[in-house]
Enzyme design. Structure first.
Site, PDB file in Angstrom:
ATOM      1  CE  LYS A  57      -1.748   1.740   3.860  1.00 28.95           C
ATOM      2  NZ  LYS A  57      -1.413   2.964   4.037  1.00 28.95           N
ATOM      3  NE  ARG A  81       0.809  10.265  10.469  1.00 29.94           N
ATOM      4  CZ  ARG A  81       0.601   9.156   9.725  1.00 29.94           C
ATOM      5  NH1 ARG A  81      -0.544   8.581   9.921  1.00 29.94           N
ATOM      6  NH2 ARG A  81       1.181   8.574   8.786  1.00 29.94           N
ATOM      7  NE  ARG A  84      -6.893   4.283   5.958  1.00 32.51           N
ATOM      8  CZ  ARG A  84      -5.925   4.810   6.772  1.00 32.51           C
ATOM      9  NH1 ARG A  84      -5.923   5.086   8.111  1.00 32.51           N
ATOM     10  NH2 ARG A  84      -4.539   5.369   6.380  1.00 32.51           N
TER      11      ARG A  84
HETATM   12  C1  UD1 Z   1       4.750   6.965   6.519  1.00 31.48           C
HETATM   13  C2  UD1 Z   1       3.850   5.820   6.382  1.00 31.48           C
HETATM   14  C3  UD1 Z   1       3.292   5.419   7.897  1.00 31.48           C
HETATM   15  C4  UD1 Z   1       4.487   5.102   8.718  1.00 31.48           C
HETATM   16  C5  UD1 Z   1       5.159   6.137   8.661  1.00 31.48           C
HETATM   17  C6  UD1 Z   1       6.366   6.070   9.585  1.00 31.48           C
HETATM   18  C7  UD1 Z   1       2.871   6.028   4.101  1.00 31.48           C
HETATM   19  C8  UD1 Z   1       1.679   6.401   3.289  1.00 31.48           C
HETATM   20  N1  UD1 Z   1       2.885   5.987   5.366  1.00 31.48           N
HETATM   21  O1  UD1 Z   1       3.907   7.920   6.906  1.00 31.48           O
HETATM   22  O2  UD1 Z   1       2.721   3.883   7.419  1.00 31.48           O
HETATM   23  O3  UD1 Z   1       4.079   4.673  10.078  1.00 31.48           O
HETATM   24  O4  UD1 Z   1       5.739   6.726   7.411  1.00 31.48           O
HETATM   25  O5  UD1 Z   1       7.237   5.166   9.087  1.00 31.48           O
HETATM   26  O6  UD1 Z   1       3.685   5.714   3.438  1.00 31.48           O
HETATM   27  N2  UD1 Z   1       7.107  14.735  10.478  1.00 31.48           N
HETATM   28  C9  UD1 Z   1       6.917  16.139  10.977  1.00 31.48           C
HETATM   29  N3  UD1 Z   1       6.708  17.013   9.754  1.00 31.48           N
HETATM   30  C10 UD1 Z   1       6.431  16.672   8.689  1.00 31.48           C
HETATM   31  C11 UD1 Z   1       6.485  15.402   8.453  1.00 31.48           C
HETATM   32  C12 UD1 Z   1       6.558  14.405   9.293  1.00 31.48           C
HETATM   33  O7  UD1 Z   1       7.194  16.547  12.000  1.00 31.48           O
HETATM   34  O8  UD1 Z   1       6.297  17.670   7.831  1.00 31.48           O
HETATM   35  C13 UD1 Z   1       7.060  13.939  11.541  1.00 31.48           C
HETATM   36  C14 UD1 Z   1       5.786  12.991  11.890  1.00 31.48           C
HETATM   37  O9  UD1 Z   1       4.894  13.591  12.698  1.00 31.48           O
HETATM   38  C15 UD1 Z   1       6.562  11.520  12.621  1.00 31.48           C
HETATM   39  C16 UD1 Z   1       7.700  11.619  11.752  1.00 31.48           C
HETATM   40  O10 UD1 Z   1       8.123  13.010  11.142  1.00 31.48           O
HETATM   41  O11 UD1 Z   1       6.698  11.970  13.957  1.00 31.48           O
HETATM   42  C17 UD1 Z   1       7.991  10.685  10.673  1.00 31.48           C
HETATM   43  O12 UD1 Z   1       6.685  10.832   9.911  1.00 31.48           O
HETATM   44  P1  UD1 Z   1       6.424  10.561   8.330  1.00 31.48           P
HETATM   45  O13 UD1 Z   1       7.787   9.762   8.028  1.00 31.48           O
HETATM   46  O14 UD1 Z   1       6.486  11.849   7.419  1.00 31.48           O
HETATM   47  O15 UD1 Z   1       5.378   9.690   8.202  1.00 31.48           O
HETATM   48  P2  UD1 Z   1       4.421   9.671   6.911  1.00 31.48           P
HETATM   49  O16 UD1 Z   1       5.165   9.841   5.585  1.00 31.48           O
HETATM   50  O17 UD1 Z   1       2.996  10.294   7.371  1.00 31.48           O
END
Ligand code: UD1
Length: 420
Positions: free
Chosen positions: A22, A121, A399
């Protein structure tokens, strides 16, 4: 609304075929916005999140034609550049359309995703990087409005934190930017690697694929030609079924899997006493004489994935001794704890650290799914609980797990999907 009724099973056996990932499919579908041709995607999992993103693309004017586990996406007629709240609220990963739409049309509006069950997030890192590439960003009435009428410019982006969808988004922006973009502290997840590889095969030179520093040679705004490709196997689905084998202490074979994407998960299962036989695309888990406790810290790939934390917590309830599980990525990813406790698990929480005392006998009862992976932990617990477990709100499971109850049933589990 559907729910799952699970009758505790002494053991599982046989084989489970793993679906396409996914989390690889989502950025790759968004990437089709950068294509000048119709793109065929194979090994697409049949899960709701994928349908949601394809619906978003259709709303924007694209055409998506489905086959069995495949789709052909034609974005040539795409004209809309606004991803509305109605869709984004159902799936945060919709934010993945921000960069490809902006790179192609010079403007884009995406509803802010807001918080979710596992934490705040934010998307600040995506936006900061885009601004550095020359985009003008405004937040207006709950929407991100991004403009780059003269196109995006390559530059150096240093991510303060490793972000998976942030890296994928900026890689897509960089593909059509003018000049070279260097992303420092990039995510190294296999799903990001596949996105980079497909772009690379489509004429966008990317150096450092699979490392923390990506160098993307932008093509100055030309749409690209993307050949048919197949989605990589879902390592989290595979990890979940390995936990199903482990929690029932059974021999179970997974097919169509990529063992090297599961190194951290297999290492922890080995520490717990399990052994494996692997080939290039199968893994067989073998039972153990004693399930041992484990220490887990969730971190970015290649370390132990946060998306496997809940499933290992369910498994830890069956280990002889005290396991310690530390969640480092999301601030609120312990919603499954109270549900597991209701089934008899002995878990104490201290901030982002959970201590699990095993082995406890779990009892079937009504439990509520709260997010995708938390839900699968409850299913795993239900497999070994005494009596019946009803897992409610399984729309979370739908999902991200392709045909979960069918796959488990084929392996001998007693699982039924019923209506509330
Ligand atoms: C992706 C995965 C999710 C997984 C996560 C961590 C997808 C669709 N989803 O989510 O299944 O649990 O990676 O492996 O691939 N953060 C910030 N600012 C930002 C972006 C992120 O502070 O702009 C923080 C987040 O709150 C979190 C950390 O960085 O604490 C990692 O998040 P991120 O790797 O971005 O997760 P997703 O890409 O949303």
């Amino acid at each position: 609304m559907d729910y799952l009724k699970i009758q505790g099973t002494p053991s599982l056996s046989g084989t489970i075929k793993i679906s396409g990932a996914k989390n690889a499919s989502l950025p790759l579908i968004a990437m089709c916005i950068l294509a000048k041709n119709k793109v065929k995607i194979n090994n697409l999992p049949d899960v709701v999140d994928i349908k949601t993103l394809l619906k978003l693309l259709s709303n924007l004017g694209s055409e998506c034609s489905f086959g069995v586990n495949e789709v052909v996406i034609d974005t040539s007629m795409m004209h809309e550049t606004k991803a509305t709240y109605e869709i984004v609220k159902t799936m945060r990963a919709s934010i993945l359309v921000l960069c490809p739409i902006l790179a192609r049309f010079g403007h884009c509006e995406v509803s802010l995703p807001g918080g979710c069950a596992i934490g705040q997030r934010p998307i600040d890192l995506h936006l900061k990087a885009l601004e550095k590439m020359g985009a003008v960003i405004e937040i207006k009435a709950g929407y991100v409005e991004a403009k780059a009428p003269k196109g995006l410019k390559g530059c150096e982006i240093i991510f303060d934190k490793i972000t998976v969808t942030g890296t994928a988004n900026i890689v897509m922006a960089a593909a059509l930017a003018d000049g070279v973009t260097t992303i420092v502290n990039a995510a190294r997840e296999p799903e990001v690697v596949q996105l980079c590889e497909i772009l690379n095969d489509s004429g966008i030179t990317i150096e450092g694929i699979g490392t923390a520093v990506l160098k993307i040679q932008g093509n100055g705004g030309k749409l690209i030609d993307i050949q048919p490709f197949s989605i990589i196997p879902d390592r989290i689905e595979a990890g979940t079924y390995l936990c199903a084998g482990a929690i029932t202490n059974s021999e179970l074979t997974l097919t169509d899997v990529e063992p090297k994407h599961l190194d951290a998960v297999l290492a922890k299962l080995e520490e717990m006493g399990f052994s494996f036989t692997t080939t290039s695309n199968t893994i067989t888990i073998h039972p153990t004489d004693e399930i041992k406790p484990v220490k887990i810290i969730t971190q970015e790939y290649p370390a132990f994935p946060t998306d496997m934390q809940a499933q290992f917590m369910a498994l830890a309830t069956q280990a002889n001794g005290t396991s310690v599980i530390e969640e480092r990525l999301f601030e609120n990813r312990f919603m499954h704890v109270s549900e597991l406790q209701r089934m008899g698990a002995e878990i104490s929480l201290n901030g982002h650290i959970a201590t699990v005392n095993g082995k406890t006998e779990l009892s079937g009862t009504d439990v509520m799914a709260t997010d995708l992976r938390a839900s699968s932990a409850l299913v795993l617990a239900g497999l070994i609980a005494k009596g019946e477990t009803d897992v409610h709100r399984i729309y979370h499971l739908d999902r991200g797990y392709d045909a979960l109850e069918m796959k488990l049933k084929n392996a001998g589990a007693n699982v039924q999907r019923l209506k509330e």
